[in-house]
Enzyme design. Sequence first.
Site, PDB file in Angstrom:
ATOM      1  N   GLU A 440      48.508  51.725  18.924  1.00  0.00           N
ATOM      2  CA  GLU A 440      48.305  52.699  17.551  1.00  0.00           C
ATOM      3  C   GLU A 440      47.041  53.343  17.862  1.00  0.00           C
ATOM      4  O   GLU A 440      46.086  53.458  17.115  1.00  0.00           O
ATOM      5  CB  GLU A 440      48.030  52.061  16.325  1.00  0.00           C
ATOM      6  CG  GLU A 440      48.713  52.730  15.086  1.00  0.00           C
ATOM      7  CD  GLU A 440      49.763  53.740  15.626  1.00  0.00           C
ATOM      8  OE1 GLU A 440      51.047  53.339  15.746  1.00  0.00           O
ATOM      9  OE2 GLU A 440      49.507  55.180  15.596  1.00  0.00           O
TER      10      GLU A 440
HETATM   11  C1  LIG Z   1      52.987  45.466  22.310  1.00  0.00           C
HETATM   12  C2  LIG Z   1      52.957  46.766  22.120  1.00  0.00           C
HETATM   13  C3  LIG Z   1      53.701  47.605  21.445  1.00  0.00           C
HETATM   14  C4  LIG Z   1      53.683  48.995  21.247  1.00  0.00           C
HETATM   15  N1  LIG Z   1      54.216  49.583  20.420  1.00  0.00           N
HETATM   16  C5  LIG Z   1      54.298  51.221  20.604  1.00  0.00           C
HETATM   17  C6  LIG Z   1      55.336  51.928  19.882  1.00  0.00           C
HETATM   18  O1  LIG Z   1      56.020  51.428  19.050  1.00  0.00           O
HETATM   19  N2  LIG Z   1      55.440  53.190  19.971  1.00  0.00           N
HETATM   20  C7  LIG Z   1      54.479  53.672  21.132  1.00  0.00           C
HETATM   21  O2  LIG Z   1      54.875  54.862  21.201  1.00  0.00           O
HETATM   22  N3  LIG Z   1      53.701  53.189  21.705  1.00  0.00           N
HETATM   23  C8  LIG Z   1      53.532  51.560  21.597  1.00  0.00           C
HETATM   24  N4  LIG Z   1      52.710  51.219  22.397  1.00  0.00           N
HETATM   25  C9  LIG Z   1      51.865  51.864  23.297  1.00  0.00           C
HETATM   26  C10 LIG Z   1      50.502  51.793  23.006  1.00  0.00           C
HETATM   27  O3  LIG Z   1      50.335  52.620  21.831  1.00  0.00           O
HETATM   28  C11 LIG Z   1      49.432  52.136  24.144  1.00  0.00           C
HETATM   29  O4  LIG Z   1      49.580  50.970  25.039  1.00  0.00           O
HETATM   30  C12 LIG Z   1      48.095  52.400  23.968  1.00  0.00           C
HETATM   31  O5  LIG Z   1      48.261  53.699  23.136  1.00  0.00           O
HETATM   32  C13 LIG Z   1      47.368  52.663  25.280  1.00  0.00           C
HETATM   33  O6  LIG Z   1      47.828  53.531  26.145  1.00  0.00           O
HETATM   34  P1  LIG Z   1      47.948  52.918  27.617  1.00  0.00           P
HETATM   35  O7  LIG Z   1      48.659  51.426  27.616  1.00  0.00           O
HETATM   36  O8  LIG Z   1      48.521  53.969  28.481  1.00  0.00           O
HETATM   37  O9  LIG Z   1      46.522  52.500  27.905  1.00  0.00           O
HETATM   38  P2  LIG Z   1      45.595  53.891  28.863  1.00  0.00           P
HETATM   39  O10 LIG Z   1      45.624  55.032  28.098  1.00  0.00           O
HETATM   40  O11 LIG Z   1      46.069  53.688  30.121  1.00  0.00           O
HETATM   41  O12 LIG Z   1      44.273  53.053  28.538  1.00  0.00           O
HETATM   42  C14 LIG Z   1      43.539  52.344  29.423  1.00  0.00           C
HETATM   43  C15 LIG Z   1      42.228  52.152  29.007  1.00  0.00           C
HETATM   44  O13 LIG Z   1      41.459  53.230  29.205  1.00  0.00           O
HETATM   45  C16 LIG Z   1      40.768  53.690  27.850  1.00  0.00           C
HETATM   46  N5  LIG Z   1      40.993  55.159  27.781  1.00  0.00           N
HETATM   47  C17 LIG Z   1      41.954  55.765  27.937  1.00  0.00           C
HETATM   48  N6  LIG Z   1      41.712  57.174  27.885  1.00  0.00           N
HETATM   49  C18 LIG Z   1      40.487  57.102  27.350  1.00  0.00           C
HETATM   50  C19 LIG Z   1      39.510  58.269  26.971  1.00  0.00           C
HETATM   51  N7  LIG Z   1      40.006  59.528  26.796  1.00  0.00           N
HETATM   52  N8  LIG Z   1      38.208  57.941  26.632  1.00  0.00           N
HETATM   53  C20 LIG Z   1      37.845  56.600  26.505  1.00  0.00           C
HETATM   54  N9  LIG Z   1      38.756  55.520  27.053  1.00  0.00           N
HETATM   55  C21 LIG Z   1      39.959  55.917  27.418  1.00  0.00           C
HETATM   56  C22 LIG Z   1      41.567  53.119  26.682  1.00  0.00           C
HETATM   57  O14 LIG Z   1      40.670  53.035  25.657  1.00  0.00           O
HETATM   58  C23 LIG Z   1      41.758  51.689  27.584  1.00  0.00           C
HETATM   59  O15 LIG Z   1      41.037  50.610  27.371  1.00  0.00           O
HETATM   60  C24 LIG Z   1      52.994  49.704  22.441  1.00  0.00           C
HETATM   61  C25 LIG Z   1      52.101  49.095  23.108  1.00  0.00           C
HETATM   62  C26 LIG Z   1      52.122  47.523  23.288  1.00  0.00           C
HETATM   63  C27 LIG Z   1      51.668  46.730  24.321  1.00  0.00           C
END
Ligand SMILES: Cc1cc2nc3c(=O)[nH]c(=O)nc-3n(C[C@H](O)[C@H](O)[C@H](O)COP(=O)(O)OP(=O)(O)OC[C@H]3O[C@@H](n4cnc5c(N)ncnc54)[C@H](O)[C@@H]3O)c2cc1C
Length: 593
Positions: A440
Amino acid sequence: MIEYRAPTRDMAFTLQQVAGFSEMAKACGYEEASDDVVAAILQEAAKFSSSVIAPINAAGDQSGVHLEPDHSVITPDGFAEAYQQYADSGWASLQFDPKFGGQGLPFSLAIPVQEMWHAANMAWGLCPLLSQGAVEALSENASDALKQKLLPKMISGRWTGTMNLTEPQSGSDLSDIRTKAWQDGDVYRIKGQKIFITWGEHNMAENIIHLVLARLPDAPPGVKGISLFAVPKYLPDVSGEPGERNDCRAVSLEHKLGIHASPTCVMSYGDNEGAIGYLVGEENQGLACMFTMMNNARLTVGLQGVSISERAYQQARDYAFERTQGTAPGEHPGVSPIIRHPDVRRMLMTMKALTEAARGLAYTGCVAVDYANTLHLPDGARERYQRRADLLTPLVKGWCTEIAQEVTSLGIQVYGGMGFIEETGIAQHYRDARILPIYEGTNGIQALDLVGRKIIRNQGKAMAELIDDMRQLTVPVQRTSSLTAERQARFDQAVAFLEDATGIVLDRGNDDQFTGSVAHNYLMLSATVTAAWLMLKSTTAAAKQSIDEDSYAASKLATTNFFFDHILPRSSAYVTALRSGDDAIMALPEIDF
Ligand SMILES: Cc1cc2nc3c(=O)[nH]c(=O)nc-3n(C[C@H](O)[C@H](O)[C@H](O)COP(=O)(O)OP(=O)(O)OC[C@H]3O[C@@H](n4cnc5c(N)ncnc54)[C@H](O)[C@@H]3O)c2cc1C
């Protein structure tokens, strides 16, 4: 079986006395939400959570969910039955529009109820959480015809909802979403893959409505070219019942650290002719529409932090009464229950104080949402509440989920070695809680949202209003509460830190490197000070309300004192780090990662 007993006294008290639910209900036209109605709803929800959902939590964690060769997902024993009971009892419809079968109660009344679901069984509770967000997004943005088609079934709980944003290359940054959509007569076709979709497939309800972000041909690049579609698992037939199977399916399930009983699906749309979807809102306005759902879900994910903290606290406290070890200071030689040891009490008090403060913060944010959604309020008042809700949303999501890490970890510590052993069940809360700062919008993204959109964009207006409210409370408190002058001074100092930090953030608002470096500490500072204010509010109200009628007021005061002595001083560390800005963080190339 590990029990959960909903803390209905603290919930009702926090809702009424801290978040100001009754005044909101009067001002916003929810006369039917009287104190008696609130009490009755909380009692019934407490029964349901402890007798139906909590007992299947640990077994669900152990058995997990299974994807069958036909792409159906089998949920743990008892999950589907519990969901059926939940829908049949009308829990899914509490806060929704009576025009579509809802009960028309305030959103903030559904919040303590949902706190119970997540405390009892966070993995199960995620299904209603996502469905509620999907109903909100459709209610705000869909055409009347689409609302008629989907909302009655979703609000009744017969159909559930999901949120489909994430793709392998597009997580925090949604500008690179590649799922495609194209018009086909009066519907759209969708093709692409989404990952991490919570409750994307399951056997608990008769249909699932997926809200999917996708890109139309010739859409502008980036987030301005994303549209939102409602994609049913089964297309509603002419009578509105689930008909033909749509071209979408779960292709795999993730194996996770926690929430094992919540299916996290890789969803494939349009492997054949293209999944049929209905446009929600305008073309290319999908992200704005999805934000209705995301804002709602950010508050309720923050609430999950409160829930899991409460669950871990209860379990650790009960264990500390039972487990005997060593002789506590001041006791006769022999073994004492570990709750008599000062360090165990310190841990339990940290858990209790953080949880109660987080409850106050979450409920207050949700009451602000109810005010902001009330059309008949004068414009100025509505706008002010909207600013307050917008400001508190990243605080609720960010802080309540951060404290959940600390609280659930302390829960394990209170258990000693047995905390590390799965069969006690305390480790499950720690594992389950770990997702909360990630999904989220990660807490890093929440902090950037706070600093960028909620502080800099309105020149600190929302924060100035909040600080004003905090300062107004300190005057009556000085006269009526039993807070010592030293604690009062500590609070005043913390409010001054917050004001100072806000000024620094505004002064250097154009410097992205600076704001990115300080955002986390600013979020933690703002939330810690706001939480302290709400604890003050609660202890003052408790002292007035229950003059020696029971131990509640005394316990509230002790908890507030603890918060002021042990948690509020963290604000000094946050402001120190914030004042140091980006110097140490961005001192490249000197830092040798
Ligand atoms: C169990 C689970 C349930 C989920 N459920 C849903 C769902 O129902 N629907 C859905 O659409 N998604 C869902 N997600 C996805 C979830 O919302 C994303 O994993 C989350 O938004 C982070 O994206 P990412 O995993 O690509 O991490 P990344 O975006 O790759 O981030 C990696 C790290 O970099 C940091 N970072 C990235 N960009 C920036 C920035 N601009 N500035 C500072 N820091 C940054 C982040 O804070 C994090 O620490 C789920 C994920 C999990 C694990």
